[in-house]
Structure formats: C-alpha cells, structure tokens
Design a protein around this motif. Structure first.
Motif, PDB file in Angstrom:
ATOM      1  N   LEU A   1       0.831  -1.211   0.000  1.00 17.28           N
ATOM      2  CA  LEU A   1       0.000   0.000   0.000  1.00 17.28           C
ATOM      3  C   LEU A   1       0.862   1.256   0.000  1.00 17.28           C
ATOM      4  O   LEU A   1       0.530   2.240  -0.665  1.00 17.28           O
ATOM      5  CB  LEU A   1      -0.937   0.010   1.211  1.00 17.28           C
ATOM      6  CG  LEU A   1      -2.095  -0.971   1.175  1.00 17.28           C
ATOM      7  CD1 LEU A   1      -2.902  -0.885   2.470  1.00 17.28           C
ATOM      8  CD2 LEU A   1      -2.982  -0.735  -0.033  1.00 17.28           C
ATOM      9  N   GLY A   2       1.960   1.211   0.723  1.00 15.39           N
ATOM     10  CA  GLY A   2       2.865   2.358   0.734  1.00 15.39           C
ATOM     11  C   GLY A   2       3.448   2.612  -0.646  1.00 15.39           C
ATOM     12  O   GLY A   2       3.450   3.753  -1.138  1.00 15.39           O
ATOM     13  N   ALA A   3       3.930   1.567  -1.286  1.00 16.04           N
ATOM     14  CA  ALA A   3       4.509   1.718  -2.623  1.00 16.04           C
ATOM     15  C   ALA A   3       3.463   2.186  -3.624  1.00 16.04           C
ATOM     16  O   ALA A   3       3.727   3.073  -4.453  1.00 16.04           O
ATOM     17  CB  ALA A   3       5.124   0.393  -3.073  1.00 16.04           C
ATOM     18  N   LEU A   4       2.290   1.608  -3.555  1.00 14.16           N
ATOM     19  CA  LEU A   4       1.201   2.001  -4.444  1.00 14.16           C
ATOM     20  C   LEU A   4       0.843   3.470  -4.229  1.00 14.16           C
ATOM     21  O   LEU A   4       0.722   4.240  -5.184  1.00 14.16           O
ATOM     22  CB  LEU A   4      -0.021   1.108  -4.204  1.00 14.16           C
ATOM     23  CG  LEU A   4      -1.266   1.397  -5.028  1.00 14.16           C
ATOM     24  CD1 LEU A   4      -0.997   1.147  -6.502  1.00 14.16           C
ATOM     25  CD2 LEU A   4      -2.409   0.525  -4.539  1.00 14.16           C
ATOM     26  N   GLY A   5       0.698   3.865  -2.981  1.00 17.54           N
ATOM     27  CA  GLY A   5       0.335   5.240  -2.670  1.00 17.54           C
ATOM     28  C   GLY A   5       1.399   6.241  -3.079  1.00 17.54           C
ATOM     29  O   GLY A   5       1.092   7.295  -3.634  1.00 17.54           O
ATOM     30  N   VAL A   6       2.661   5.904  -2.839  1.00 17.86           N
ATOM     31  CA  VAL A   6       3.745   6.812  -3.217  1.00 17.86           C
ATOM     32  C   VAL A   6       3.824   6.927  -4.736  1.00 17.86           C
ATOM     33  O   VAL A   6       4.009   8.022  -5.272  1.00 17.86           O
ATOM     34  CB  VAL A   6       5.092   6.353  -2.615  1.00 17.86           C
ATOM     35  CG1 VAL A   6       6.251   7.163  -3.184  1.00 17.86           C
ATOM     36  CG2 VAL A   6       5.065   6.467  -1.097  1.00 17.86           C
ATOM     37  N   ALA A   7       3.665   5.822  -5.427  1.00 20.06           N
ATOM     38  CA  ALA A   7       3.705   5.862  -6.894  1.00 20.06           C
ATOM     39  C   ALA A   7       2.553   6.700  -7.445  1.00 20.06           C
ATOM     40  O   ALA A   7       2.748   7.510  -8.362  1.00 20.06           O
ATOM     41  CB  ALA A   7       3.659   4.445  -7.463  1.00 20.06           C
ATOM     42  N   LEU A   8       1.361   6.522  -6.891  1.00 19.05           N
ATOM     43  CA  LEU A   8       0.216   7.323  -7.347  1.00 19.05           C
ATOM     44  C   LEU A   8       0.391   8.793  -6.993  1.00 19.05           C
ATOM     45  O   LEU A   8       0.060   9.672  -7.805  1.00 19.05           O
ATOM     46  CB  LEU A   8      -1.089   6.772  -6.758  1.00 19.05           C
ATOM     47  CG  LEU A   8      -1.523   5.410  -7.298  1.00 19.05           C
ATOM     48  CD1 LEU A   8      -2.760   4.906  -6.554  1.00 19.05           C
ATOM     49  CD2 LEU A   8      -1.770   5.465  -8.789  1.00 19.05           C
ATOM     50  N   ALA A   9       0.919   9.083  -5.811  1.00 17.36           N
ATOM     51  CA  ALA A   9       1.198  10.472  -5.444  1.00 17.36           C
ATOM     52  C   ALA A   9       2.248  11.063  -6.375  1.00 17.36           C
ATOM     53  O   ALA A   9       2.163  12.232  -6.752  1.00 17.36           O
ATOM     54  CB  ALA A   9       1.663  10.558  -3.994  1.00 17.36           C
ATOM     55  N   GLY A  10       3.220  10.252  -6.759  1.00 16.82           N
ATOM     56  CA  GLY A  10       4.222  10.718  -7.707  1.00 16.82           C
ATOM     57  C   GLY A  10       3.605  11.100  -9.039  1.00 16.82           C
ATOM     58  O   GLY A  10       3.975  12.107  -9.645  1.00 16.82           O
ATOM     59  N   ILE A  11       2.636  10.316  -9.465  1.00 16.75           N
ATOM     60  CA  ILE A  11       1.959  10.606 -10.730  1.00 16.75           C
ATOM     61  C   ILE A  11       1.098  11.858 -10.599  1.00 16.75           C
ATOM     62  O   ILE A  11       1.177  12.770 -11.428  1.00 16.75           O
ATOM     63  CB  ILE A  11       1.110   9.393 -11.171  1.00 16.75           C
ATOM     64  CG1 ILE A  11       2.024   8.237 -11.573  1.00 16.75           C
ATOM     65  CG2 ILE A  11       0.167   9.765 -12.313  1.00 16.75           C
ATOM     66  CD1 ILE A  11       1.306   6.908 -11.741  1.00 16.75           C
ATOM     67  N   VAL A  12       0.284  11.917  -9.560  1.00 20.37           N
ATOM     68  CA  VAL A  12      -0.688  13.001  -9.406  1.00 20.37           C
ATOM     69  C   VAL A  12      -0.037  14.299  -8.936  1.00 20.37           C
ATOM     70  O   VAL A  12      -0.299  15.369  -9.488  1.00 20.37           O
ATOM     71  CB  VAL A  12      -1.811  12.581  -8.422  1.00 20.37           C
ATOM     72  CG1 VAL A  12      -2.748  13.735  -8.129  1.00 20.37           C
ATOM     73  CG2 VAL A  12      -2.588  11.392  -8.981  1.00 20.37           C
ATOM     74  N   VAL A  13       0.815  14.221  -7.919  1.00 19.41           N
ATOM     75  CA  VAL A  13       1.373  15.418  -7.298  1.00 19.41           C
ATOM     76  C   VAL A  13       2.672  15.871  -7.970  1.00 19.41           C
ATOM     77  O   VAL A  13       2.875  17.062  -8.181  1.00 19.41           O
ATOM     78  CB  VAL A  13       1.621  15.179  -5.786  1.00 19.41           C
ATOM     79  CG1 VAL A  13       2.272  16.374  -5.130  1.00 19.41           C
ATOM     80  CG2 VAL A  13       0.322  14.815  -5.082  1.00 19.41           C
ATOM     81  N   LEU A  14       3.527  14.907  -8.295  1.00 20.27           N
ATOM     82  CA  LEU A  14       4.863  15.255  -8.780  1.00 20.27           C
ATOM     83  C   LEU A  14       5.008  15.176 -10.300  1.00 20.27           C
ATOM     84  O   LEU A  14       6.071  15.465 -10.829  1.00 20.27           O
ATOM     85  CB  LEU A  14       5.907  14.346  -8.114  1.00 20.27           C
ATOM     86  CG  LEU A  14       5.903  14.355  -6.580  1.00 20.27           C
ATOM     87  CD1 LEU A  14       6.874  13.333  -6.034  1.00 20.27           C
ATOM     88  CD2 LEU A  14       6.223  15.739  -6.057  1.00 20.27           C
ATOM     89  N   GLY A  15       3.948  14.748 -10.987  1.00 15.58           N
ATOM     90  CA  GLY A  15       3.975  14.707 -12.442  1.00 15.58           C
ATOM     91  C   GLY A  15       4.821  13.601 -13.042  1.00 15.58           C
ATOM     92  O   GLY A  15       5.308  13.725 -14.172  1.00 15.58           O
ATOM     93  N   GLU A  16       4.994  12.515 -12.303  1.00 15.04           N
ATOM     94  CA  GLU A  16       5.762  11.389 -12.831  1.00 15.04           C
ATOM     95  C   GLU A  16       4.975  10.667 -13.916  1.00 15.04           C
ATOM     96  O   GLU A  16       3.772  10.860 -14.072  1.00 15.04           O
ATOM     97  CB  GLU A  16       6.127  10.428 -11.700  1.00 15.04           C
ATOM     98  CG  GLU A  16       7.065  11.046 -10.682  1.00 15.04           C
ATOM     99  CD  GLU A  16       7.367  10.127  -9.513  1.00 15.04           C
ATOM    100  OE1 GLU A  16       6.873   8.987  -9.493  1.00 15.04           O
ATOM    101  OE2 GLU A  16       8.101  10.566  -8.612  1.00 15.04           O
ATOM    102  N   SER A  17       5.643   9.811 -14.648  1.00 12.98           N
ATOM    103  CA  SER A  17       5.046   9.084 -15.767  1.00 12.98           C
ATOM    104  C   SER A  17       3.848   8.241 -15.337  1.00 12.98           C
ATOM    105  O   SER A  17       3.877   7.582 -14.300  1.00 12.98           O
ATOM    106  CB  SER A  17       6.096   8.157 -16.390  1.00 12.98           C
ATOM    107  OG  SER A  17       5.498   7.259 -17.296  1.00 12.98           O
ATOM    108  N   ALA A  18       2.814   8.259 -16.176  1.00 14.91           N
ATOM    109  CA  ALA A  18       1.622   7.441 -15.930  1.00 14.91           C
ATOM    110  C   ALA A  18       1.384   6.530 -17.124  1.00 14.91           C
ATOM    111  O   ALA A  18       0.279   6.422 -17.636  1.00 14.91           O
ATOM    112  CB  ALA A  18       0.406   8.319 -15.673  1.00 14.91           C
ATOM    113  N   SER A  19       2.426   5.851 -17.562  1.00 13.07           N
ATOM    114  CA  SER A  19       2.300   4.967 -18.720  1.00 13.07           C
ATOM    115  C   SER A  19       1.363   3.803 -18.394  1.00 13.07           C
ATOM    116  O   SER A  19       1.151   3.454 -17.232  1.00 13.07           O
ATOM    117  CB  SER A  19       3.664   4.424 -19.132  1.00 13.07           C
ATOM    118  OG  SER A  19       4.157   3.530 -18.137  1.00 13.07           O
ATOM    119  N   VAL A  20       0.839   3.204 -19.433  1.00 15.26           N
ATOM    120  CA  VAL A  20      -0.062   2.062 -19.257  1.00 15.26           C
ATOM    121  C   VAL A  20       0.662   0.930 -18.541  1.00 15.26           C
ATOM    122  O   VAL A  20       0.104   0.287 -17.638  1.00 15.26           O
ATOM    123  CB  VAL A  20      -0.614   1.593 -20.624  1.00 15.26           C
ATOM    124  CG1 VAL A  20      -1.397   0.308 -20.489  1.00 15.26           C
ATOM    125  CG2 VAL A  20      -1.466   2.684 -21.245  1.00 15.26           C
TER     126      VAL A  20
END
Length: 105
Positions: free
Chosen positions: A65-84
């Motif tokens: 859950l931590g990894a999932l949440g950090v990755a999603l926060a990275g996408i939403v908040v930090l503009g990281e890649s959201a590839s398929v």
C-alpha cells in the motif's frame, strides 16, 4: 482493528516518503520534520498491527500500500510518468494487497 492500524501505517508511509522527497536531502526543516514524525508513527502503528496479524502478511500489505500510494502520489502530485505499463504494474500490487486481505492470513 489490526487491519485499520495497518492501513493507517501505510498511509503514513506515503506521507513520510513524499515529505522526505520534499525535504531536499534534509535541508528543509518542515518537510524533514513531517517525514521523520510520519515514519515513526508508521512504524508504531505497524508494530501494533503485528500483535494480531502475521508478520509476512502485514509487512507485504504495509509495503504494498505504501509503494502504491507513493507511486500514485508521484503521478498526481509530482507529475511522474503514468504509462499504461506502469499503471498495470501498480494494479498488480493492488490485486496482491486485496488478495492478502481476503485470505485473512
């Protein structure tokens, strides 16, 4: 109750990871303080959850859950890649976490 503590611990893991990223290598006091406090609270809640839950399950869910949440926060908040492909891998983590919860082991 243990599962609620575990989810809260995972949410705090997201907070501390993002806060430490924002701390700029511990050079900014506010984010550093938030990160350290959230990390300690996350460990404390995980410890309480481990009173009831098996360590393998609890740790896998906490990290997942931590990894999932950090990755999603990275996408939403930090503009990281959201590839398929990346989103598909995150979905696999979520499926694993849900599977562990449903197996109640």
């Amino acid at each position: 109750m243990a599962w609620s503590l575990l989810v809260a611990a995972a949410l705090l893991e997201i907070v501390w990871a993002i806060a430490l990223e924002r701390s700029d290598g511990f050079t900014r006091f506010g984010p550093t303080a938030v990160g350290v406090i959230a990390a300690v609270l996350s460990f404390v809640l995980l410890t309480f959850a481990l009173r009831t839950l098996p360590v393998g399950t609890a740790y896998a869910v906490w990290v997942g859950l931590g990894a999932l949440g950090v990755a999603l926060a990275g996408i939403v908040v930090l503009g990281e890649s959201a590839s398929v492909a990346r989103l598909a891998c995150l979905l696999l983590i979520l499926i694993g976490v849900v599977g562990l919860r449903l197996l109640k082991g």
